[in-house]
Design a protein around this motif. Structure first.
Motif, PDB file in Angstrom:
ATOM      1  N   TYR A  45      39.778  37.046  42.407  1.00  0.00           N
ATOM      2  CA  TYR A  45      38.683  35.882  42.007  1.00  0.00           C
ATOM      3  C   TYR A  45      38.888  34.900  42.872  1.00  0.00           C
ATOM      4  CZ  TYR A  45      36.443  38.582  38.135  1.00  0.00           C
ATOM      5  OH  TYR A  45      35.737  39.542  37.240  1.00  0.00           O
TER       6      TYR A  45
ATOM      7  N   GLU B 229      35.048  33.083  43.266  1.00  0.00           N
ATOM      8  CA  GLU B 229      34.572  33.452  41.916  1.00  0.00           C
ATOM      9  C   GLU B 229      35.282  32.833  40.779  1.00  0.00           C
ATOM     10  OE1 GLU B 229      32.990  37.120  41.709  1.00  0.00           O
ATOM     11  OE2 GLU B 229      32.211  37.209  43.628  1.00  0.00           O
ATOM     12  N   LYS B 230      34.821  32.608  39.764  1.00  0.00           N
ATOM     13  CA  LYS B 230      35.481  32.280  38.326  1.00  0.00           C
ATOM     14  C   LYS B 230      35.770  33.319  37.478  1.00  0.00           C
ATOM     15  CE  LYS B 230      35.220  27.457  36.840  1.00  0.00           C
ATOM     16  NZ  LYS B 230      35.161  27.041  38.120  1.00  0.00           N
TER      17      LYS B 230
ATOM     18  N   LYS C 258      36.495  34.989  33.921  1.00  0.00           N
ATOM     19  CA  LYS C 258      36.124  34.529  32.767  1.00  0.00           C
ATOM     20  C   LYS C 258      37.209  34.688  31.859  1.00  0.00           C
ATOM     21  CE  LYS C 258      31.371  36.523  33.372  1.00  0.00           C
ATOM     22  NZ  LYS C 258      32.027  37.740  34.223  1.00  0.00           N
TER      23      LYS C 258
END
Ligand code: FES
Length: 130
Positions: free
Chosen positions: A119, A124-125, A127
């Protein structure tokens, strides 16, 4: 008490696959299990969105280290996008034995490290539930 699955885990623990480091890695990521301090570090070489090469190193219990060893074998040649969808059940199926909640943390440490790395590389984050 022994089973083929347990033997396989012990084999990966004693003879870890893809053990070591990659000096020219694109992804370097490391994390530890907060319960015990055991560590898994992964180095990944990426080409065209695919895991071209991967190494891990670490220290810890048989489950954490065997899980990391098996996971490196599984994701070599895989698209980073596809790694995002590996879930905890796939790790449990890979190990093939029943695990207590404490051992679950051991088993999932390598997946957490891998996902944080992937990620992060993709920008990107991650979750919390992943
Ligand atoms: Fe530390 Fe398993 S006891 S990861």
């Amino acid at each position: 008490m022994t089973s083929p699955e347990l033997e396989n885990i012990l084999d990966h623990y004693r003879n870890p696959r893809n053990y070591g480091e990659l000096p020219d890695a694109d992804i370097r990521v490391k994390d530890s299990n907060p319960l015990c301090g055991d560590v898994v570090e992964m180095h990944i070489k990426v080409r065209d969105g695919v895991v071209e090469d991967i190494r891990f190193r670490g220290k810890g219990c048989a489950i954490s280290q065997a899980s990391a060893s098996m996971l490196t074998e599984r994701v070599r040649g895989m698209r980073l996008e596809d790694i995002k969808s590996i879930d905890r059940q796939q790790i449990l199926d890979m190990l093939g034995i029943e695990l207590s909640p404490v051992r679950l943390k051991c088993a999932l440490l390598s997946l957490k490290v891998l996902k944080v790395g992937v990620y992060g590389y993709l920008g990107e984050k991650l979750k919390p539930e992943e």
